[in-house]
Design a protein around this motif. Structure first.
Motif, mmCIF file in Angstrom:
data_model
loop_
_atom_site.group_PDB
_atom_site.id
_atom_site.type_symbol
_atom_site.label_atom_id
_atom_site.label_comp_id
_atom_site.label_asym_id
_atom_site.label_seq_id
_atom_site.Cartn_x
_atom_site.Cartn_y
_atom_site.Cartn_z
ATOM 1 N N THR A 55 -31.068 7.888 -42.972
ATOM 2 C CA THR A 55 -29.126 7.998 -42.607
ATOM 3 C C THR A 55 -29.628 7.505 -41.792
ATOM 4 N N GLY A 56 -30.396 6.727 -40.249
ATOM 5 C CA GLY A 56 -30.598 5.610 -39.281
ATOM 6 C C GLY A 56 -30.426 6.732 -38.426
ATOM 7 N N GLU A 57 -30.727 8.168 -38.953
ATOM 8 C CA GLU A 57 -31.072 8.939 -36.880
ATOM 9 C C GLU A 57 -31.888 8.932 -36.565
ATOM 10 N N THR A 58 -32.674 9.485 -35.587
ATOM 11 C CA THR A 58 -33.633 9.607 -34.792
ATOM 12 C C THR A 58 -33.779 10.904 -35.310
ATOM 13 N N SER A 59 -33.124 11.956 -35.120
ATOM 14 C CA SER A 59 -33.925 13.495 -35.284
ATOM 15 C C SER A 59 -33.660 13.398 -35.734
ATOM 16 N N LEU A 60 -34.273 14.441 -36.859
ATOM 17 C CA LEU A 60 -33.807 15.864 -38.292
ATOM 18 C C LEU A 60 -34.194 17.699 -37.928
ATOM 19 N N PHE A 61 -33.122 18.021 -38.341
ATOM 20 C CA PHE A 61 -33.548 19.739 -38.479
ATOM 21 C C PHE A 61 -34.827 20.227 -39.285
ATOM 22 N N TYR A 62 -35.889 21.139 -39.131
ATOM 23 C CA TYR A 62 -36.679 21.235 -40.138
ATOM 24 C C TYR A 62 -36.677 22.684 -40.490
ATOM 25 N N ALA A 63 -37.138 23.189 -41.422
ATOM 26 C CA ALA A 63 -37.233 24.800 -41.576
ATOM 27 C C ALA A 63 -38.520 24.830 -42.919
ATOM 28 N N GLY A 64 -39.159 25.507 -42.981
ATOM 29 C CA GLY A 64 -40.219 25.565 -43.644
ATOM 30 C C GLY A 64 -40.562 26.852 -43.698
ATOM 31 N N HIS A 65 -40.698 27.381 -45.183
ATOM 32 C CA HIS A 65 -41.386 28.553 -45.762
ATOM 33 C C HIS A 65 -42.799 29.136 -45.915
ATOM 34 N N SER A 66 -43.602 29.389 -45.139
ATOM 35 C CA SER A 66 -44.545 29.913 -45.997
ATOM 36 C C SER A 66 -45.324 28.256 -45.240
ATOM 37 N N MET A 67 -46.177 27.804 -46.401
ATOM 38 C CA MET A 67 -46.802 27.007 -46.042
ATOM 39 C C MET A 67 -45.875 25.522 -45.835
ATOM 40 N N GLY A 68 -44.756 25.559 -45.980
ATOM 41 C CA GLY A 68 -44.231 25.220 -45.168
ATOM 42 C C GLY A 68 -43.748 24.872 -43.628
ATOM 43 N N THR A 69 -44.047 26.025 -43.685
ATOM 44 C CA THR A 69 -44.562 25.710 -41.738
ATOM 45 C C THR A 69 -45.558 25.674 -41.252
ATOM 46 N N THR A 70 -47.276 25.843 -42.269
ATOM 47 C CA THR A 70 -48.168 25.586 -41.755
ATOM 48 C C THR A 70 -48.286 24.022 -41.165
ATOM 49 N N MET A 71 -47.991 23.504 -42.659
ATOM 50 C CA MET A 71 -47.868 22.000 -42.887
ATOM 51 C C MET A 71 -47.610 21.673 -41.422
ATOM 52 N N PHE A 72 -46.233 22.481 -41.275
ATOM 53 C CA PHE A 72 -45.869 21.749 -39.629
ATOM 54 C C PHE A 72 -46.165 22.004 -38.497
ATOM 55 N N TYR A 73 -46.965 23.000 -38.499
ATOM 56 C CA TYR A 73 -47.053 22.846 -37.735
ATOM 57 C C TYR A 73 -49.430 22.567 -37.140
ATOM 58 N N VAL A 74 -49.394 21.755 -38.980
ATOM 59 C CA VAL A 74 -50.758 20.452 -38.876
ATOM 60 C C VAL A 74 -50.137 19.555 -37.937
ATOM 61 N N GLY A 80 -47.401 19.065 -36.041
ATOM 62 C CA GLY A 80 -47.225 18.906 -34.578
ATOM 63 C C GLY A 80 -48.229 18.675 -33.828
ATOM 64 N N SER A 81 -49.752 19.248 -34.433
ATOM 65 C CA SER A 81 -50.863 19.025 -33.572
ATOM 66 C C SER A 81 -51.274 17.993 -34.022
ATOM 67 N N GLU A 82 -51.534 17.710 -34.795
ATOM 68 C CA GLU A 82 -52.578 16.200 -34.884
ATOM 69 C C GLU A 82 -51.792 14.833 -34.812
ATOM 70 N N ARG A 83 -50.282 14.735 -34.863
ATOM 71 C CA ARG A 83 -49.233 14.291 -35.262
ATOM 72 C C ARG A 83 -48.081 14.431 -33.983
ATOM 73 N N PRO A 84 -48.440 14.456 -32.953
ATOM 74 C CA PRO A 84 -47.809 14.638 -31.832
ATOM 75 C C PRO A 84 -46.637 13.451 -31.410
#
Length: 317
Positions: A159-178, A180-184
């Protein structure tokens, strides 16, 4: 051999029963893929393949713009990430008036829907096949550390963008938290994150299936490995047929279907559209590694232990 005979007999019985259900009308959406569903309802659909650093080929489904919108005008990208045993179909299966992906596309977002390793749309690896035990040696930790960053990088490059929005459901949120913690470093690539039914602390989880896994986690993993079962609840034609025959509005067994879903996600009868059960079961479960279930079970166990320790410490103060 005996199990195969049982499955064959059950399959024949289901077919015979389906032919006798005169009032049953099959919803064709249960047999369509995510891109086919999107196109059916008049939206543009794309499929993209993302290769992870460890060789998994993940499928991203995309609705680049809303129905009838100018294709040259692209809104901000948003990545939708499904939960345990699910797929990108979650975001479109309820149709244009209720499907989250359609609603976002109609208000101008460039919608991308992820599929994690091992599910219906991401069952390939350049080094292995799903028949190899090593293919299933992953949990939502690897998804957070490897899969989500790979999908984000791919979307931003396309897309040529530098950032995006993210919406996760259930495990999709767990993955994001991981992530955010491991790949800050990836936090800078997120404009905003929206957690739907977030899963972080596990002490109050209502899923009977995962509660059971928390009590017999090590034994369950040992037993499944002994039996050579490394994939948990893959999508099959048999399950789709069961949904069609036993879960439709005319079937007296529909409530049993509802309770099976409640065993996985926890009881919430008011929030379940029973009429859509055949379509839902045509797409879910979409497969997962048994380690995902066991890993969540460990989280429940550790959450309970932490809570008990906290209460004990408080009582002694």
């Amino acid at each position: 051999m005996q199990m195969r005979v049982v499955l064959v007999v059950l399959g024949l019985a289901l077919v015979a029963h389906a032919r006798t259900v005169k009032t049953q009308r099959k919803n064709p959406d249960q047999d369509l893929t995510t891109p086919e569903l999107i196109v059916k309802y008049g939206y543009p659909a794309e499929s993209h393949t993302v290769q992870t650093s460890d060789g998994y080929l993940l499928t991203l489904h995309r609705i680049p713009h809303g129905k009838g919108a100018d294709p040259s005008v692209r809104g901000p990208p948003i990545l939708l990430q499904h939960g345990l045993l699910c797929s990108s179909a979650d975001w479109v299966v309820m149709g244009p008036e209720k499907g989250f992906a359609y609603l976002l596309a109609d208000v101008g977002y460039d919608v991308w829907m992820g599929n994690v390793r091992g599910n219906t749309y991401s069952r390939k690896n350049v080094h292995m096949t799903p028949s190899d035990n090593a293919f299933w040696e992953f949990s939502w930790h690897e998804m957070g550390v490897i899969d989500v960053p790979a999908m984000i990088d791919y979307i931003l490059e396309k897309t040529g963008e530098t950032s995006l929005f993210y919406a996760g459901h259930s495990m999709g949120t767990t993955m994001f938290y991981v992530m955010g913690s491991e790949r800050p470093e990836y936090n800078a690539k997120i404009r905003a994150m929206f957690s739907l039914a977030p899963v972080a602390f596990m002490s109050h989880l209502k899923s009977p299936m995962i509660q059971l896994a928390s009590k017999v986690g090590n034994e369950l993993e040992w037993l499944l490995n002994l039996m050579g079962i490394y994939e948990f609840m893959p999508q099959t034609e048999l399950l789709t047929l069961i949904g069609q025959v036993f879960c439709n509005d005319a079937a007296i067994t529909q409530e049993i279907c509802s309770n099976v879903l409640f065993l996985i996600g926890g009881y919430d009868s008011a929030q379940l559209n029973r009429t859509m059960l055949p379509v839902i079961l045509g797409h879910t479960p979409a497969g997962a590694s048994t380690k995902e279930l066991v890993h969540y079970g460990q989280g429940v166990q550790s959450g309970i232990l932490s809570l008990q320790q906290g209460l004990t410490e408080a009582e002694t103060v």
